[in-house]
Design an enzyme around this catalytic site. Structure first.
Site, PDB file in Angstrom:
ATOM      1  CG  ASP A  96      -0.178  -0.340   2.576  1.00 48.17           C
ATOM      2  OD1 ASP A  96       0.915  -0.120   2.676  1.00 48.17           O
ATOM      3  OD2 ASP A  96      -0.857  -0.638   3.742  1.00 48.17           O
ATOM      4  CD  GLU A 118       1.101  -6.306   3.164  1.00 41.22           C
ATOM      5  OE1 GLU A 118       0.959  -5.251   2.866  1.00 41.22           O
ATOM      6  OE2 GLU A 118       1.665  -6.820   3.906  1.00 41.22           O
ATOM      7  CD  GLU A 132       0.592   4.298   4.711  1.00 40.98           C
ATOM      8  OE1 GLU A 132      -0.258   4.891   5.142  1.00 40.98           O
ATOM      9  OE2 GLU A 132       1.904   4.725   4.813  1.00 40.98           O
ATOM     10  CG  HIS A 209       7.375   4.270   9.582  1.00 38.42           C
ATOM     11  ND1 HIS A 209       6.418   4.450   8.720  1.00 38.42           N
ATOM     12  CD2 HIS A 209       7.507   2.908  10.076  1.00 38.42           C
ATOM     13  CE1 HIS A 209       5.900   3.373   8.225  1.00 38.42           C
ATOM     14  NE2 HIS A 209       6.253   2.441   8.944  1.00 38.42           N
ATOM     15  NE  ARG A 211       3.579   9.959   4.233  1.00 42.38           N
ATOM     16  CZ  ARG A 211       4.507  10.751   3.655  1.00 42.38           C
ATOM     17  NH1 ARG A 211       4.195  12.140   3.552  1.00 42.38           N
ATOM     18  NH2 ARG A 211       5.491  10.201   3.070  1.00 42.38           N
ATOM     19  CG  HIS A 242      11.648   5.477   8.922  1.00 40.59           C
ATOM     20  ND1 HIS A 242      11.961   6.397   7.967  1.00 40.59           N
ATOM     21  CD2 HIS A 242      10.898   4.577   8.540  1.00 40.59           C
ATOM     22  CE1 HIS A 242      11.338   6.098   7.109  1.00 40.59           C
ATOM     23  NE2 HIS A 242      10.736   4.924   7.136  1.00 40.59           N
TER      24      HIS A 242
HETATM   25  C1  UD1 Z   1       7.126   5.085   3.065  1.00 39.90           C
HETATM   26  C2  UD1 Z   1       5.575   4.539   2.998  1.00 39.90           C
HETATM   27  C3  UD1 Z   1       4.836   3.742   4.095  1.00 39.90           C
HETATM   28  C4  UD1 Z   1       5.940   2.667   4.548  1.00 39.90           C
HETATM   29  C5  UD1 Z   1       7.054   3.409   4.789  1.00 39.90           C
HETATM   30  C6  UD1 Z   1       8.110   2.192   5.586  1.00 39.90           C
HETATM   31  C7  UD1 Z   1       4.287   5.873   1.284  1.00 39.90           C
HETATM   32  C8  UD1 Z   1       3.440   7.140   1.303  1.00 39.90           C
HETATM   33  N1  UD1 Z   1       4.599   5.563   2.478  1.00 39.90           N
HETATM   34  O1  UD1 Z   1       6.776   5.708   4.339  1.00 39.90           O
HETATM   35  O2  UD1 Z   1       3.692   3.230   3.642  1.00 39.90           O
HETATM   36  O3  UD1 Z   1       4.995   1.890   5.711  1.00 39.90           O
HETATM   37  O4  UD1 Z   1       7.552   3.789   3.730  1.00 39.90           O
HETATM   38  O5  UD1 Z   1       9.310   2.351   6.188  1.00 39.90           O
HETATM   39  O6  UD1 Z   1       4.450   5.120   0.561  1.00 39.90           O
HETATM   40  N2  UD1 Z   1      14.536   8.614   3.825  1.00 39.90           N
HETATM   41  C9  UD1 Z   1      15.859   8.419   3.223  1.00 39.90           C
HETATM   42  N3  UD1 Z   1      16.303   7.555   3.041  1.00 39.90           N
HETATM   43  C10 UD1 Z   1      15.628   6.003   2.929  1.00 39.90           C
HETATM   44  C11 UD1 Z   1      14.330   6.254   3.315  1.00 39.90           C
HETATM   45  C12 UD1 Z   1      13.892   7.504   3.556  1.00 39.90           C
HETATM   46  O7  UD1 Z   1      16.638   9.583   3.282  1.00 39.90           O
HETATM   47  O8  UD1 Z   1      16.232   5.215   2.569  1.00 39.90           O
HETATM   48  C13 UD1 Z   1      13.917   9.869   4.110  1.00 39.90           C
HETATM   49  C14 UD1 Z   1      13.799  10.782   3.020  1.00 39.90           C
HETATM   50  O9  UD1 Z   1      14.173  12.273   3.655  1.00 39.90           O
HETATM   51  C15 UD1 Z   1      12.303  10.775   2.858  1.00 39.90           C
HETATM   52  C16 UD1 Z   1      11.534  10.257   4.220  1.00 39.90           C
HETATM   53  O10 UD1 Z   1      12.671   9.488   4.565  1.00 39.90           O
HETATM   54  O11 UD1 Z   1      11.834  11.998   2.166  1.00 39.90           O
HETATM   55  C17 UD1 Z   1      10.478  10.003   4.017  1.00 39.90           C
HETATM   56  O12 UD1 Z   1      10.360   8.593   2.954  1.00 39.90           O
HETATM   57  P1  UD1 Z   1       8.659   8.337   2.444  1.00 39.90           P
HETATM   58  O13 UD1 Z   1       9.180   6.977   1.520  1.00 39.90           O
HETATM   59  O14 UD1 Z   1       8.313   9.528   1.661  1.00 39.90           O
HETATM   60  O15 UD1 Z   1       7.994   8.003   3.801  1.00 39.90           O
HETATM   61  P2  UD1 Z   1       8.039   6.767   4.847  1.00 39.90           P
HETATM   62  O16 UD1 Z   1       7.456   7.484   6.029  1.00 39.90           O
HETATM   63  O17 UD1 Z   1       9.381   6.230   4.587  1.00 39.90           O
HETATM   64  N1  UDP Z   2      12.875  -3.485   9.630  1.00 38.12           N
HETATM   65  C1  UDP Z   2      14.227  -3.601   9.232  1.00 38.12           C
HETATM   66  N2  UDP Z   2      15.239  -2.933   9.943  1.00 38.12           N
HETATM   67  C2  UDP Z   2      14.874  -2.065  10.889  1.00 38.12           C
HETATM   68  C3  UDP Z   2      13.468  -1.842  11.336  1.00 38.12           C
HETATM   69  C4  UDP Z   2      12.467  -2.756  10.718  1.00 38.12           C
HETATM   70  O1  UDP Z   2      14.826  -4.665   8.546  1.00 38.12           O
HETATM   71  O2  UDP Z   2      15.729  -1.260  11.572  1.00 38.12           O
HETATM   72  C5  UDP Z   2      11.993  -4.209   9.129  1.00 38.12           C
HETATM   73  C6  UDP Z   2      10.863  -5.157   9.967  1.00 38.12           C
HETATM   74  O3  UDP Z   2      11.267  -6.427  10.348  1.00 38.12           O
HETATM   75  C7  UDP Z   2       9.712  -5.306   8.993  1.00 38.12           C
HETATM   76  C8  UDP Z   2       9.920  -4.193   7.954  1.00 38.12           C
HETATM   77  O4  UDP Z   2      11.133  -3.522   8.122  1.00 38.12           O
HETATM   78  O5  UDP Z   2       9.760  -6.411   7.997  1.00 38.12           O
HETATM   79  C9  UDP Z   2       8.819  -2.894   8.389  1.00 38.12           C
HETATM   80  O6  UDP Z   2       9.268  -1.859   7.788  1.00 38.12           O
HETATM   81  P1  UDP Z   2       8.513  -0.409   8.083  1.00 38.12           P
HETATM   82  O7  UDP Z   2       8.010  -0.445   9.627  1.00 38.12           O
HETATM   83  O8  UDP Z   2       9.610   0.570   7.647  1.00 38.12           O
HETATM   84  O9  UDP Z   2       7.046  -0.437   7.414  1.00 38.12           O
HETATM   85  P2  UDP Z   2       5.702  -0.897   7.418  1.00 38.12           P
HETATM   86  O10 UDP Z   2       5.673  -2.327   7.628  1.00 38.12           O
HETATM   87  O11 UDP Z   2       5.064  -0.206   8.507  1.00 38.12           O
HETATM   88  O12 UDP Z   2       5.102  -0.484   6.171  1.00 38.12           O
END
Ligand code: UD1
Ligand code: UDP
Length: 380
Positions: A96, A118, A132, A209, A211, A242
């Site tokens: 999602d 999923e 999501e 993490h 939103r 995160h």
């Molecule tokens: C995203 C997904 C969320 C999922 C989450 C898992 C959407 C809208 N959100 O949210 O559904 O649960 O990922 O973690 O699709 N960033 C980095 N490096 C990385 C990752 C993130 O720098 O490897 C930083 C960046 O500044 C980025 C911010 O994190 O702008 C947010 O990342 P983003 O993918 O937009 O949202 P998540 O909160 O990670």
């Molecule tokens: N996870 C990981 N390293 C971390 C934190 C989480 O590998 O430091 C894994 C965790 O085991 C799970 C997945 O990341 O499988 C969950 O990701 P996240 O919480 O970012 O996203 P969500 O599941 O809420 O979409």
């Protein structure tokens, strides 16, 4: 040979797609065109590396402080360009995230069948989780094949009018990933974590993490953790932070200077699952962690008011506690100090999968393409 294009962009999609990609690559029926959007970067790459997945295409869309619209438009534009010279028989999306919905829409506009891994999770509230809940409903409208992890998620799809013949209950591929990795006992790259493991002290594992929790709610989480750390000096709180700077700025300031709080970079999946298996309890707003922890018998407190994953709540190993600071402190205290309550939640259950979700996924895709037939469904 049919070509299948998995498209994914974030850490949880990579973890949940990895067993499927590995199974597709083992099949003589399919050619896999692995495409990443790069919605995440470091957090995505560390998963691909662990599972030996080398993307064929990388849209590299990540921007610091990226907007939802930016993720959507850069993904659609990138796939548009890719589809001009690479036309897969199926596009495979997971879950999602905005990557997954953008990829589904781009494929749909090109007349390419979408398979949704999923499928059917529903909280019933379009604002939680945001975005999501809406993302997965949009993908559900255009998918040709819906791979529901549980019977409850299949029931959600049927209630929305999806044709029963287009749904297969596979179990969640995250359990395939977990079972493949958790037994390996991979070393921690952070020596502090290795020390925590060696002391055998109780660990409270925390991830956050979401939103809709960013801002005041997350600052409250930080204050709650600081109070717990002060009240329980023998406990170690481990928080793999995160990468999102918005999350770090909200949670981390309250924790500074506390000797029993360890904040780390995002852990490679092998390290995270090892930490999960040695943790005493888990406090999280993550979807995937809610699915993994029950199979390791770890009580989970979920910092949300609702969940699209009711199975472990029903089984008694997950409790929804919201984000109120006092409630977090009270619920953690109860699990730490009321043995009977702890034991009632620390039962290993597997409502989300049995490790064969990827095999069921590949078989269902082969049936969609007329080169095979589906396997028996997952029943928990
Ligand atoms: C995203 C997904 C969320 C999922 C989450 C898992 C959407 C809208 N959100 O949210 O559904 O649960 O990922 O973690 O699709 N960033 C980095 N490096 C990385 C990752 C993130 O720098 O490897 C930083 C960046 O500044 C980025 C911010 O994190 O702008 C947010 O990342 P983003 O993918 O937009 O949202 P998540 O909160 O990670
Ligand atoms: N996870 C990981 N390293 C971390 C934190 C989480 O590998 O430091 C894994 C965790 O085991 C799970 C997945 O990341 O499988 C969950 O990701 P996240 O919480 O970012 O996203 P969500 O599941 O809420 O979409």
């Amino acid at each position: 040979m049919h070509s299948i294009m998995p498209v994914f962009g974030t850490r949880p999609e990579a973890i949940k797609m990895a067993p499927v990609i590995n199974a597709l690559e083992d099949s003589p029926l399919f050619r896999c065109i692995v495409t990443v959007t790069g919605q995440h970067r470091a957090m995505l790459d560390q998963v691909n590396e662990l599972f030996g997945i080398v993307p064929d295409h990388d849209l590299n869309i990540l921007q610091q402080g990226q907007s939802l619209s930016g993720i959507l438009t850069r993904t659609v534009d990138g796939l548009e360009a890719l589809f001009a010279h690479t036309r897969p028989d199926v596009v495979l999306v997971q879950g999602d995230t905005t990557t997954s919905t953008a990829a589904a829409v781009a494929a749909f506009y090109h007349g390419i069948p979408v398979v949704h891994v999923e499928a059917g999770l529903r909280s019933g509230n379009p604002l939680s989780p945001f975005p999501e809940e809406a993302n997965r409903k949009i993908t559900g409208q255009i998918a040709s094949l819906h791979l529901a992890p549980t019977r409850a998620s299949k029931a959600n799809l049927l209630a929305e009018g999806v044709n029963a013949a287009d749904i297969v209950v596979t179990g969640n591929t995250v359990i395939d990933a977990l079972l493949a990795i958790v037994g390996k006992e991979l070393p921690f790259s952070d020596p502090e974590l290795e020390r925590v493991a060696a002391t055998g002290r109780k660990v409270l594992l925390v991830t956050t993490h979401r939103r809709e929790n960013q801002g005041d709610a997350m600052r409250g989480v930080g204050r709650a953790l600081a109070r717990i750390a002060d009240a329980e000096p023998d406990l170690v709180i481990v928080l793999p932070a995160h990468k999102n700077p918005v999350v770090r700025e909200a949670v981390l300031p309250a924790l500074a200077g506390r000797p029993n709080v360890l904040v780390t970079e995002p852990l490679a999946y092998g390290e995270f699952t090892r930490l999960l298996s040695l943790a005493h309890l888990v406090l999280t707003d993550s979807g995937g962690v809610q699915e993994e922890a029950p199979s390791l018998g770890k009580p989970v407190l979920v910092m949300r008011d609702n969940t699209e994953r009711p199975e472990a709540v029903d089984a008694g190993t997950v409790t929804l506690i919201g984000t109120d600071e006092d409630r977090i402190v009270t619920e953690v205290d109860r699990l730490l100090n009321d043995r009977e309550h702890y034991d009632s939640m620390a039962t290993a259950v597997n409502p989300y999968g049995d490790g064969s979700a990827a095999a069921r996924t590949v078989a269902a895709i082969s049936e969609l393409l007329g080169v095979g037939s589906r396997l028996g469904e997952f029943t928990s």
